[in-house]
Design an enzyme around this catalytic site. Structure first.
Site, mmCIF file in Angstrom:
data_model
loop_
_atom_site.group_PDB
_atom_site.id
_atom_site.type_symbol
_atom_site.label_atom_id
_atom_site.label_comp_id
_atom_site.label_asym_id
_atom_site.label_seq_id
_atom_site.Cartn_x
_atom_site.Cartn_y
_atom_site.Cartn_z
ATOM 1 N N ARG A 53 -4.604 61.068 84.526
ATOM 2 C CA ARG A 53 -5.409 60.514 85.636
ATOM 3 C C ARG A 53 -6.229 59.317 85.135
ATOM 4 N NH1 ARG A 53 -10.436 63.446 85.251
ATOM 5 N NH2 ARG A 53 -10.255 65.036 83.649
ATOM 6 N N ASN A 108 -6.495 57.156 74.654
ATOM 7 C CA ASN A 108 -7.268 56.939 75.882
ATOM 8 C C ASN A 108 -8.157 58.130 76.245
ATOM 9 O OD1 ASN A 108 -7.613 55.884 78.847
ATOM 10 N ND2 ASN A 108 -6.714 57.924 79.052
ATOM 11 N N TYR A 130 -21.802 59.239 73.173
ATOM 12 C CA TYR A 130 -20.648 58.451 73.646
ATOM 13 C C TYR A 130 -20.636 57.061 72.993
ATOM 14 C CZ TYR A 130 -17.514 56.414 77.228
ATOM 15 O OH TYR A 130 -16.488 55.797 77.901
ATOM 16 N N LYS A 137 -17.756 55.557 70.513
ATOM 17 C CA LYS A 137 -17.012 54.344 70.862
ATOM 18 C C LYS A 137 -17.246 53.236 69.831
ATOM 19 C CE LYS A 137 -15.017 55.811 74.670
ATOM 20 N NZ LYS A 137 -13.555 55.972 74.750
ATOM 21 N N SER A 186 -15.265 51.169 74.655
ATOM 22 C CA SER A 186 -16.162 51.027 75.814
ATOM 23 C C SER A 186 -17.180 49.935 75.527
ATOM 24 C CB SER A 186 -16.909 52.332 76.066
ATOM 25 O OG SER A 186 -17.951 52.111 77.002
ATOM 26 N N ALA A 198 -21.996 56.161 70.176
ATOM 27 C CA ALA A 198 -21.706 56.285 68.739
ATOM 28 C C ALA A 198 -20.216 56.498 68.518
ATOM 29 C CB ALA A 198 -22.511 57.440 68.145
ATOM 30 N N GLY A 253 -4.579 61.669 77.495
ATOM 31 C CA GLY A 253 -5.311 61.656 78.764
ATOM 32 C C GLY A 253 -4.602 60.789 79.798
ATOM 33 N N VAL A 299 -6.653 66.603 71.944
ATOM 34 C CA VAL A 299 -6.665 65.563 70.906
ATOM 35 C C VAL A 299 -7.631 65.886 69.765
ATOM 36 C CG1 VAL A 299 -5.943 63.661 72.414
ATOM 37 C CG2 VAL A 299 -8.390 64.124 72.114
HETATM 38 P P1 NDP Z 1 -11.210 60.335 83.285
HETATM 39 O O1 NDP Z 1 -12.378 61.244 83.177
HETATM 40 O O2 NDP Z 1 -10.742 59.892 84.631
HETATM 41 O O3 NDP Z 1 -9.955 60.985 82.516
HETATM 42 C C1 NDP Z 1 -10.109 61.462 81.208
HETATM 43 C C2 NDP Z 1 -8.764 61.874 80.669
HETATM 44 O O4 NDP Z 1 -8.949 62.328 79.322
HETATM 45 C C3 NDP Z 1 -8.130 63.028 81.428
HETATM 46 O O5 NDP Z 1 -6.747 62.755 81.569
HETATM 47 C C4 NDP Z 1 -8.345 64.238 80.527
HETATM 48 O O6 NDP Z 1 -7.327 65.230 80.600
HETATM 49 C C5 NDP Z 1 -8.288 63.575 79.169
HETATM 50 N N1 NDP Z 1 -8.936 64.373 78.122
HETATM 51 C C6 NDP Z 1 -10.241 64.687 78.019
HETATM 52 N N2 NDP Z 1 -10.449 65.443 76.917
HETATM 53 C C7 NDP Z 1 -9.233 65.594 76.318
HETATM 54 C C8 NDP Z 1 -8.785 66.257 75.152
HETATM 55 N N3 NDP Z 1 -9.628 66.935 74.352
HETATM 56 N N4 NDP Z 1 -7.467 66.199 74.846
HETATM 57 C C9 NDP Z 1 -6.593 65.533 75.647
HETATM 58 N N5 NDP Z 1 -6.954 64.876 76.753
HETATM 59 C C10 NDP Z 1 -8.264 64.912 77.089
HETATM 60 O O7 NDP Z 1 -11.559 59.091 82.363
HETATM 61 P P2 NDP Z 1 -11.284 57.518 82.515
HETATM 62 O O8 NDP Z 1 -9.905 57.296 82.990
HETATM 63 O O9 NDP Z 1 -12.419 56.925 83.249
HETATM 64 O O10 NDP Z 1 -11.444 57.058 81.002
HETATM 65 C C11 NDP Z 1 -10.347 56.849 80.131
HETATM 66 C C12 NDP Z 1 -10.865 56.230 78.843
HETATM 67 O O11 NDP Z 1 -11.542 55.009 79.158
HETATM 68 C C13 NDP Z 1 -11.893 57.105 78.119
HETATM 69 O O12 NDP Z 1 -11.710 56.986 76.730
HETATM 70 C C14 NDP Z 1 -13.211 56.496 78.536
HETATM 71 O O13 NDP Z 1 -14.208 56.753 77.590
HETATM 72 C C15 NDP Z 1 -12.844 55.031 78.608
HETATM 73 N N6 NDP Z 1 -13.753 54.242 79.420
HETATM 74 C C16 NDP Z 1 -13.865 54.467 80.771
HETATM 75 C C17 NDP Z 1 -14.741 53.707 81.525
HETATM 76 C C18 NDP Z 1 -14.921 53.868 82.988
HETATM 77 O O14 NDP Z 1 -15.771 53.164 83.559
HETATM 78 N N7 NDP Z 1 -14.179 54.762 83.656
HETATM 79 C C19 NDP Z 1 -15.565 52.662 80.899
HETATM 80 C C20 NDP Z 1 -15.363 52.513 79.494
HETATM 81 C C21 NDP Z 1 -14.484 53.273 78.803
HETATM 82 P P3 NDP Z 1 -7.298 66.356 81.804
HETATM 83 O O15 NDP Z 1 -6.807 65.583 83.012
HETATM 84 O O16 NDP Z 1 -6.331 67.387 81.348
HETATM 85 O O17 NDP Z 1 -8.689 66.844 81.935
#
Ligand code: NDP
Length: 247
Positions: free
Chosen positions: A15, A90, A155, A159, A142, A157, A12, A64
């Site tokens: 972005r 991530n 989510y 994390k 998280s 569970a 991921g 993933v």
């Molecule tokens: P975003 O929604 O901005 O980005 C999510 C990313 O995960 C994207 O790049 C997406 O790819 C990728 N992704 C989703 N599903 C899959 C998959 N099946 N296989 C491969 N890639 C996948 O999320 P954030 O940047 O906000 O979050 C990143 C991490 O941080 C996550 O694990 C989230 O749970 C954690 N987190 C975020 C918080 C927040 O406040 N933002 C707080 C706590 C934890 P694509 O671009 O192709 O869709």
């Protein structure tokens, strides 16, 4: 903190937090494989930014949560680059809702991506790390994996499960100098949180002692420390990056 010559995979990485982590690892000298699921243009933009800053990056598409796809993709990376030294699990999704209304598919997709995804990638990445007797795995957890959160039973569970996975992998691979740690963000400004209602955002802000939201750079700084040589004796730990929201 340099990692010249190392190869990193950021799931991921196109972005949000993953993009900033990818840029940071490239600045540290890693060749970074920026994984994406469906938004190739975002991953391409991340790689462009890496290259514009003089770093090395490649995009790689895989889901993933798909065991066969991940094993194939990691084999491909190893055959292209010779190794994988750093893995950042991530990739994550949310499918929020109160449990009474949550569909089975919302539970399954969040557990598959956020928890099984880390298992699939770690399983594939530890092979070259064991051979090199060096590796770094960082799982992005998280705050809600610790505190729980109404409306996020799936989510939270997943994390919380990541913490058990982190500690168990840390124990399995410590003797090979592979460290496995977790970074648990609080509330970080990305597309994931943009879609929350304004009232929810305001309430969360009121719960942050520092009074500001986190940025992807705050998370990337903790990741950069954990993957560095300097953190070689730190394993099985979680660094909370949340402005004091959870202590
Ligand atoms: P975003 O929604 O901005 O980005 C999510 C990313 O995960 C994207 O790049 C997406 O790819 C990728 N992704 C989703 N599903 C899959 C998959 N099946 N296989 C491969 N890639 C996948 O999320 P954030 O940047 O906000 O979050 C990143 C991490 O941080 C996550 O694990 C989230 O749970 C954690 N987190 C975020 C918080 C927040 O406040 N933002 C707080 C706590 C934890 P694509 O671009 O192709 O869709």
């Amino acid at each position: 903190m340099t990692l010249g010559g190392k190869t990193a995979v950021v799931t991921g990485g196109g972005r949000g937090i993953g993009r900033t982590v990818s840029l940071r690892l490239a600045e540290m000298g890693c060749l970074v494989y920026v994984n994406y699921m469906s938004r190739s243009e975002a991953a391409e933009e991340t790689v462009l930014q890496i290259r514009n800053r003089g770093g090395k990056g490649q995009i790689i598409q895989f889901d993933v949560a798909d065991f066969n796809q991940t094993q194939g993709a990691f084999k491909e990376i190893i055959s292209r680059s010779g190794s994988i030294d750093v893995l950042i699990n991530n990739a994550g999704i949310t499918r929020d809702g109160l449990v009474a209304r949550m569909k089975e598919s919302d539970w399954d997709s969040v557990l598959d991506t956020n928890l099984k995804g880390a298992f699939c990638c770690a399983k594939a990445a530890v092979k070259p790390m064991m051979k090199n007797r060096w590796g770094r795995i960082v799982n992005i957890g998280s705050i809600v994996g610790f505190s729980g959160n109404a409306g996020q039973v799936n989510y939270a569970a997943a994390k919380a499960g990541l913490i058990g996975l982190t500690k168990s992998l840390a124990r399995e691979f410590a003797s090979r100098h592979i460290t496995v740690n977790c970074v648990a963000p609080g509330y970080v400004v990305t597309e994931m949180t943009d879609r929350l209602d304004d009232s929810v955002k305001e309430k969360m802000l009121g719960e942050i002692p520092m009074g500001t939201l986190g940025t992807p750079a705050d998370i990337a700084a903790a990741v950069a420390y954990l993957v560095s040589e300097e953190a070689g004796y730190v394993t099985g730990q979680t660094i909370h990056v949340n402005g004091g929201m959870y202590m």
